[in-house]
Design an enzyme around this catalytic site. Structure first.
Site, PDB file in Angstrom:
ATOM      1  N   ASP A 274       9.834  44.337  14.631  1.00  0.00           N
ATOM      2  CA  ASP A 274       9.975  43.069  13.921  1.00  0.00           C
ATOM      3  C   ASP A 274      10.462  43.385  12.505  1.00  0.00           C
ATOM      4  OD1 ASP A 274       9.459  40.276  13.200  1.00  0.00           O
ATOM      5  OD2 ASP A 274       7.706  41.056  12.150  1.00  0.00           O
ATOM      6  N   LEU A 275      10.978  42.392  11.809  1.00  0.00           N
ATOM      7  CA  LEU A 275      11.505  42.609  10.464  1.00  0.00           C
ATOM      8  C   LEU A 275      10.550  42.118   9.381  1.00  0.00           C
ATOM      9  CD1 LEU A 275      15.304  41.829  10.986  1.00  0.00           C
ATOM     10  CD2 LEU A 275      14.164  44.036  10.817  1.00  0.00           C
TER      11      LEU A 275
ATOM     12  N   GLY B 128      12.720  37.019  14.784  1.00  0.00           N
ATOM     13  CA  GLY B 128      13.006  35.602  14.947  1.00  0.00           C
ATOM     14  C   GLY B 128      14.268  35.187  14.224  1.00  0.00           C
TER      15      GLY B 128
ATOM     16  N   LYS C 155      10.136  38.185  22.811  1.00  0.00           N
ATOM     17  CA  LYS C 155      10.673  39.492  22.421  1.00  0.00           C
ATOM     18  C   LYS C 155      10.361  40.543  23.486  1.00  0.00           C
ATOM     19  CE  LYS C 155      10.196  38.811  17.392  1.00  0.00           C
ATOM     20  NZ  LYS C 155       9.644  39.410  16.147  1.00  0.00           N
TER      21      LYS C 155
ATOM     22  N   ASP D  58       3.886  41.841  13.589  1.00  0.00           N
ATOM     23  CA  ASP D  58       2.768  41.246  12.852  1.00  0.00           C
ATOM     24  C   ASP D  58       2.547  39.772  13.154  1.00  0.00           C
ATOM     25  OD1 ASP D  58       5.076  40.229  11.460  1.00  0.00           O
ATOM     26  OD2 ASP D  58       3.793  39.847   9.719  1.00  0.00           O
TER      27      ASP D  58
END
Length: 265
Positions: free
Chosen positions: A8-9, A43, A191, A214
């Site tokens: 994730d970013l 996202g 995801k 997270d």
């Protein structure tokens, strides 16, 4: 050991100011040189992530819009799944008259928003929104519809989440990417399922993947990967959903890069 690293970013790989820090960039480049595949799993919109991939300087698959889109290292669409038109229309009817709500749509190469927002206009360096009419929303090619509030009131968005689940049932996938961002995709989109498509394309299995995240939109990926690690700063609902998963530090300390440097390099 793991062949694919998926992360994730925001809140995970990126610093709190939403940047790829130098140490993180160095570690990911070293992993690439050692034959590991890196996957952005976010996202965010694919146009936004493509710019970040260019800054990183390595080929990487992109899972975007929470799994509604998967792009190869060459930018080709590997997988896409769109929100059903009747769900889009239903979402507009339920939310268009709420003045404190921001309604966003990711469609094709565009980010659409129902009202001008100076903060969001400045949030991204080059990728920004266009306005759309809630009474005549686009119905084709929509990766996701998502909702934010100016006051970032999570409890009010939870009420909206409950309403969406009651109305749309099995016709949509609904998840929080952050406590103040509620997202709606087509049923079955996650995801985790997108990562399975990436692994298959590379000739691997989910057991060959290690993933970091997270948010509640990371839960499927973190539970389906061979190893899923939760950020120490994750929302308590994420911790509760993944009680057996390992927990690492904060994005402010580049915890993902440090874990990778210690365990994979």
């Amino acid at each position: 050991m793991y062949k694919i690293v998926a992360s994730d970013l925001d809140g995970t790989l990126l610093t709190p100011d939403h940047k790829i820090a130098p140490f993180t960039k160095e570690v990911l480049q070293q992993l690439h040189q050692q034959g590991k595949d890196f996957v952005f799993a976010t996202g965010r919109h694919h146009i936004d992530v493509a710019e970040m991939r260019e800054q990183l300087g390595i080929p990487a698959f992109m899972i975007t819009s929470n799994g509604a889109r998967v792009h190869t290292c060459q930018g080709e669409v590997l997988f896409q799944q769109d929100v059903q038109p009747e769900v889009i229309l239903g979402l507009m009817e339920l939310t268009k008259d709420e003045p404190d709500l921001r309604i966003h749509i990711y469609r094709h190469d565009d980010w659409l928003l129902n009202i001008e927002d100076a903060y969001l206009r400045d949030f991204h360096e080059t990728f920004t929104y266009k306005l759309f009419d809630v009474n005549n929303p686009p119905l084709d090619g929509v990766a996701k519809v998502f909702f934010t509030r100016d006051d970032k009131d999570h409890d009010k968005l939870v009420v909206l989440e409950d309403k969406f689940r009651a109305v749309f049932g099995e016709r949509a996938s609904i998840a929080f990417s952050t406590p103040w961002c509620l997202e709606v995709m087509d049923v079955g989109v996650s995801k985790g399922h997108a990562l399975a498509a990436v692994a298959e394309a590379k000739g691997y299995a989910l057991t060959d993947c290690i993933a970091f995240g997270d948010g509640m939109n990371d839960v499927e990926m973190l539970s389906m990967a061979g190893k899923g690690l939760v950020m120490g700063t994750a929302h308590h609902k994420v911790m509760a959903a993944l009680p057996d998963n390992g927990v690492i530090g904060s994005c402010a300390d580049e915890a993902v890069a440090h874990y990778l440097a210690e365990h994979l390099l």
